[in-house]
Design a protein around this motif. Structure first.
Motif, PDB file in Angstrom:
ATOM      1  N   PHE A 176      66.128  56.535  64.993  1.00  0.00           N
ATOM      2  CA  PHE A 176      66.359  55.137  64.603  1.00  0.00           C
ATOM      3  C   PHE A 176      66.420  55.022  63.085  1.00  0.00           C
ATOM      4  CE2 PHE A 176      64.548  54.235  68.861  1.00  0.00           C
ATOM      5  CZ  PHE A 176      65.477  53.297  69.303  1.00  0.00           C
ATOM      6  N   LEU A 177      67.138  54.026  62.615  1.00  0.00           N
ATOM      7  CA  LEU A 177      67.188  53.699  61.191  1.00  0.00           C
ATOM      8  C   LEU A 177      65.830  53.137  60.760  1.00  0.00           C
ATOM      9  CD1 LEU A 177      69.558  53.563  59.046  1.00  0.00           C
ATOM     10  CD2 LEU A 177      69.712  51.134  59.618  1.00  0.00           C
ATOM     11  N   ASN A 178      65.333  53.578  59.602  1.00  0.00           N
ATOM     12  CA  ASN A 178      64.083  52.995  59.100  1.00  0.00           C
ATOM     13  C   ASN A 178      64.330  51.544  58.711  1.00  0.00           C
ATOM     14  OD1 ASN A 178      62.685  55.245  59.502  1.00  0.00           O
ATOM     15  ND2 ASN A 178      62.285  55.696  57.408  1.00  0.00           N
ATOM     16  N   LEU A 179      63.487  50.667  59.228  1.00  0.00           N
ATOM     17  CA  LEU A 179      63.771  49.239  59.075  1.00  0.00           C
ATOM     18  C   LEU A 179      62.484  48.437  59.192  1.00  0.00           C
ATOM     19  CD1 LEU A 179      66.489  47.540  58.969  1.00  0.00           C
ATOM     20  CD2 LEU A 179      66.215  47.239  61.424  1.00  0.00           C
ATOM     21  N   LYS A 180      62.378  47.383  58.396  1.00  0.00           N
ATOM     22  CA  LYS A 180      61.261  46.437  58.549  1.00  0.00           C
ATOM     23  C   LYS A 180      61.862  45.052  58.695  1.00  0.00           C
ATOM     24  CE  LYS A 180      57.479  48.736  56.143  1.00  0.00           C
ATOM     25  NZ  LYS A 180      56.619  48.728  54.950  1.00  0.00           N
ATOM     26  N   THR A 181      61.613  44.429  59.812  1.00  0.00           N
ATOM     27  CA  THR A 181      62.130  43.071  60.019  1.00  0.00           C
ATOM     28  C   THR A 181      61.318  42.390  61.110  1.00  0.00           C
ATOM     29  OG1 THR A 181      64.101  41.765  60.574  1.00  0.00           O
ATOM     30  CG2 THR A 181      63.888  43.867  61.678  1.00  0.00           C
ATOM     31  N   ASP A 182      61.279  41.072  61.089  1.00  0.00           N
ATOM     32  CA  ASP A 182      60.548  40.322  62.114  1.00  0.00           C
ATOM     33  C   ASP A 182      61.530  39.643  63.057  1.00  0.00           C
ATOM     34  OD1 ASP A 182      57.839  40.813  61.406  1.00  0.00           O
ATOM     35  OD2 ASP A 182      58.118  39.536  59.646  1.00  0.00           O
ATOM     36  N   VAL A 183      61.081  39.452  64.290  1.00  0.00           N
ATOM     37  CA  VAL A 183      61.904  38.756  65.287  1.00  0.00           C
ATOM     38  C   VAL A 183      61.823  37.251  65.028  1.00  0.00           C
ATOM     39  CG1 VAL A 183      62.143  38.257  67.756  1.00  0.00           C
ATOM     40  CG2 VAL A 183      61.552  40.572  67.008  1.00  0.00           C
ATOM     41  N   ILE A 184      62.977  36.580  65.040  1.00  0.00           N
ATOM     42  CA  ILE A 184      62.979  35.123  64.857  1.00  0.00           C
ATOM     43  C   ILE A 184      62.211  34.457  65.997  1.00  0.00           C
ATOM     44  CG2 ILE A 184      65.078  34.920  63.456  1.00  0.00           C
ATOM     45  CD1 ILE A 184      66.675  34.408  65.946  1.00  0.00           C
ATOM     46  N   SER A 185      61.627  33.312  65.711  1.00  0.00           N
ATOM     47  CA  SER A 185      60.790  32.628  66.711  1.00  0.00           C
ATOM     48  C   SER A 185      61.654  31.870  67.715  1.00  0.00           C
ATOM     49  CB  SER A 185      59.845  31.645  66.017  1.00  0.00           C
ATOM     50  OG  SER A 185      60.592  30.560  65.474  1.00  0.00           O
ATOM     51  N   LEU A 186      61.032  31.528  68.830  1.00  0.00           N
ATOM     52  CA  LEU A 186      61.707  30.701  69.844  1.00  0.00           C
ATOM     53  C   LEU A 186      62.165  29.370  69.240  1.00  0.00           C
ATOM     54  CD1 LEU A 186      59.678  30.879  73.181  1.00  0.00           C
ATOM     55  CD2 LEU A 186      62.117  31.306  72.914  1.00  0.00           C
ATOM     56  N   GLN A 187      61.303  28.805  68.407  1.00  0.00           N
ATOM     57  CA  GLN A 187      61.612  27.502  67.802  1.00  0.00           C
ATOM     58  C   GLN A 187      62.839  27.586  66.897  1.00  0.00           C
ATOM     59  OE1 GLN A 187      58.468  28.850  68.064  1.00  0.00           O
ATOM     60  NE2 GLN A 187      57.988  27.463  69.768  1.00  0.00           N
ATOM     61  N   GLU A 188      63.007  28.718  66.214  1.00  0.00           N
ATOM     62  CA  GLU A 188      64.158  28.889  65.325  1.00  0.00           C
ATOM     63  C   GLU A 188      65.485  28.919  66.086  1.00  0.00           C
ATOM     64  OE1 GLU A 188      63.473  31.609  61.630  1.00  0.00           O
ATOM     65  OE2 GLU A 188      62.010  32.231  63.132  1.00  0.00           O
ATOM     66  N   ILE A 189      65.441  29.298  67.350  1.00  0.00           N
ATOM     67  CA  ILE A 189      66.681  29.278  68.133  1.00  0.00           C
ATOM     68  C   ILE A 189      66.775  28.012  68.998  1.00  0.00           C
ATOM     69  CG2 ILE A 189      66.944  31.794  68.140  1.00  0.00           C
ATOM     70  CD1 ILE A 189      65.955  31.753  71.082  1.00  0.00           C
ATOM     71  N   GLY A 190      65.836  27.079  68.780  1.00  0.00           N
ATOM     72  CA  GLY A 190      65.919  25.774  69.437  1.00  0.00           C
ATOM     73  C   GLY A 190      65.269  25.687  70.801  1.00  0.00           C
ATOM     74  N   PHE A 191      64.383  26.652  71.118  1.00  0.00           N
ATOM     75  CA  PHE A 191      63.714  26.645  72.421  1.00  0.00           C
ATOM     76  C   PHE A 191      62.201  26.571  72.245  1.00  0.00           C
ATOM     77  CE2 PHE A 191      67.899  27.837  73.549  1.00  0.00           C
ATOM     78  CZ  PHE A 191      68.067  27.444  74.861  1.00  0.00           C
ATOM     79  N   ALA A 192      61.506  26.230  73.340  1.00  0.00           N
ATOM     80  CA  ALA A 192      60.062  26.006  73.273  1.00  0.00           C
ATOM     81  C   ALA A 192      59.306  27.064  74.060  1.00  0.00           C
ATOM     82  CB  ALA A 192      59.744  24.617  73.832  1.00  0.00           C
ATOM     83  N   ASP A 193      58.042  27.239  73.698  1.00  0.00           N
ATOM     84  CA  ASP A 193      57.132  28.110  74.440  1.00  0.00           C
ATOM     85  C   ASP A 193      56.876  27.464  75.805  1.00  0.00           C
ATOM     86  OD1 ASP A 193      54.960  29.472  75.454  1.00  0.00           O
ATOM     87  OD2 ASP A 193      53.972  29.679  73.522  1.00  0.00           O
ATOM     88  N   THR A 194      57.087  28.214  76.880  1.00  0.00           N
ATOM     89  CA  THR A 194      56.996  27.622  78.230  1.00  0.00           C
ATOM     90  C   THR A 194      55.720  28.014  78.970  1.00  0.00           C
ATOM     91  OG1 THR A 194      58.120  29.496  79.268  1.00  0.00           O
ATOM     92  CG2 THR A 194      59.510  27.683  78.441  1.00  0.00           C
ATOM     93  N   GLY A 195      54.942  28.919  78.380  1.00  0.00           N
ATOM     94  CA  GLY A 195      53.726  29.357  79.062  1.00  0.00           C
ATOM     95  C   GLY A 195      53.935  30.555  79.964  1.00  0.00           C
ATOM     96  N   ILE A 196      55.200  30.973  80.175  1.00  0.00           N
ATOM     97  CA  ILE A 196      55.437  32.172  80.988  1.00  0.00           C
ATOM     98  C   ILE A 196      54.873  33.375  80.233  1.00  0.00           C
ATOM     99  CG2 ILE A 196      57.738  32.654  80.024  1.00  0.00           C
ATOM    100  CD1 ILE A 196      58.579  33.663  82.777  1.00  0.00           C
ATOM    101  N   GLU A 197      54.290  34.307  80.982  1.00  0.00           N
ATOM    102  CA  GLU A 197      53.697  35.476  80.324  1.00  0.00           C
ATOM    103  C   GLU A 197      54.432  36.732  80.752  1.00  0.00           C
ATOM    104  OE1 GLU A 197      49.322  37.421  79.837  1.00  0.00           O
ATOM    105  OE2 GLU A 197      49.404  35.254  80.170  1.00  0.00           O
TER     106      GLU A 197
END
Length: 427
Positions: A176-197
């Motif tokens: 893999f390419l060496n990389l540091k990055t964070d995953v965008i949040s659900l809220q940033e894509i316009g969706f909400a936390d639903t409680g599903i695990e």
């Protein structure tokens, strides 16, 4: 700038035993893993509390956590795939984009568009077989036409699977390419936390060994619950098939049904909107909007139907036996177009998969390939006696006063009306 390869995660949200990813990692160049929250798909979802989007987000977070342990990460985007790949082609010198093949009409069109763009940039597009054991053209009749009946298809599938060795694909983290990055949040894509695990899916021998005995009884809840994992590829299909070969012919057949419906959709894409058997378009559906609403809400007065719909509305899951009962009820008892029911399931089911949902709804309505004949009409009361005689499932989802609910239609009357309407439409 050094050349790299890209692996594009789609319906294969796992690192282990991932065919396209394996091929990318052994290609000799460093690999950048990407995932795209596709706005072409997300914009069609009216409910921003969609558990499926939450599930996907959690699955890619898990992938990212695992990659971080190996000094790399998943690059996650939100937008239209073509625009994202245009940007990637400017930011990196790309040799090849790897992915796993998708067989739905819109996905095929998307991949064609991406492939054409990449070719213009002298970038290769390399797609691989991962979510099926056999491609849609691998299992054909002697005249090279596709099978439209399940039993001969499954027989040929089983004969063929015995002649191949099902591979499993390890993951080499060093490529893999060496990389540091964070995953965008659900809220940033316009969706909400639903409680599903999200939990990593696994195969349970206790359930699968006795699957053939217990799968039809909804109160036992003795099914694998792997539909969502297979839909989004958080478990390897190959792993499931190998497990089924050792533990359960019945479950293996369910996995083959999945491939059967995929190849039907691939060869006959018109089924997305139309009856497989075209003469069924002549059926005069009643399409009573009020009755449809009562069906959706689980207020038909038929306890087994209402329990199923309430389970679906509350959990995003419905037991398979009950799916058949509620689909038969909508299309036969209420004479409501199967497309209405299919769309409702598409909106609510966590394991919604276009080919299986479409195939099963057309099966229930009698208009699909290898469908139940139109005169086969489930009697909800008889189904209850057979599969929930102690009313455990019904009582779980309905309050005690369910027995007082008055059915919205009499079974005998509805059956005769359905037979008459179907006969008229098909004559």
């Amino acid at each position: 700038m050094k050349k790299i390869n890209i692996f594009w995660f789609r319906r294969d949200l796992r690192l282990e035993d991932n065919c396209g990813l394996y091929n990318a990692l052994k290609s000799g160049l460093k690999v950048l893993p990407v995932f795209i929250f596709d706005t072409d798909i997300l914009d069609r979802l009216s409910d921003k509390n969609d558990k499926r989007v939450d599930y996907i987000h959690q699955a890619i977070m898990k992938i990212n956590d695992e990659l971080k342990e190996h000094k790399t990460a998943l690059k996650v985007f939100h937008g239209k795939p073509l625009a994202i790949f245009k940007q990637l082609s400017e930011d990196f010198e790309i040799d090849t984009v790897f992915c796993n093949r998708d067989y739905e009409p819109q996905a095929i069109q998307r991949d064609q568009t991406i492939s054409e763009f990449l070719n213009e940039k002298n970038i290769q597009f390399s797609d691989h077989r991962d979510q099926v054991v056999f491609e849609p053209n691998d299992i054909l009749k002697s005249d090279h036409s596709p099978y439209t009946v399940f039993t001969p298809y499954s027989k040929k599938w089983k004969e063929k699977v015995n002649t191949i060795e099902i591979e499993n694909f390890p993951v080499d983290f060093s490529n893999f390419l060496n990389l540091k990055t964070d995953v965008i949040s659900l809220q940033e894509i316009g969706f909400a936390d639903t409680g599903i695990e999200y939990t990593k899916p696994s195969l349970d021998a206790k359930i699968i060994d006795s699957y053939h005995q217990n799968r039809d009884y909804p109160a036992l809840d003795h099914t694998t619950h792997l539909g969502i994992a297979l839909r989004f590829g958080t478990i390897s299909l190959r792993k499931c098939v190998q497990f089924a070969q050792k533990h359960s012919e019945t479950w293996l057949n369910e996995l083959i049904w999945r491939e059967f419906f995929m190849q039907i959709l691939f060869h006959f894409p018109y089924v997305v909107n139309d009856c497989f058997k075209k003469k069924y378009e002549n059926i005069e559906w009643r399409n009573d909007e009020n009755e449809f609403k009562l069906w959706c809400e689980g207020k038909t007065g038929y306890p087994i139907v209402d329990a199923g719909m309430r389970e679906l509305n509350q959990t995003g899951f419905m037991h398979n036996r009950v799916r058949m009962i509620v689909a038969s009820f909508l299309t036969k008892h209420l004479l409501i177009d199967w497309r209405w029911g299919e769309a409702y399931f598409a909106e609510k089911l966590l394991d919604y998969d276009l080919s299986a949902n479409n195939g099963n709804w057309q099966w229930a309505a009698g208009c699909g390939c290898d469908a139940a004949p139109y005169f086969r009409i489930f009697n909800p009361e008889e189904q209850t006696k057979k599969f929930d005689k102690d009313l455990k499932y019904i009582k779980k989802w309905l309050s005690e006063d369910f027995v007082l609910s008055r059915p919205i239609v009499d079974h005998k009357y509805a059956r005769e009306r359905a037979l008459k309407t179907y006969k008229k439409g098909l004559s």
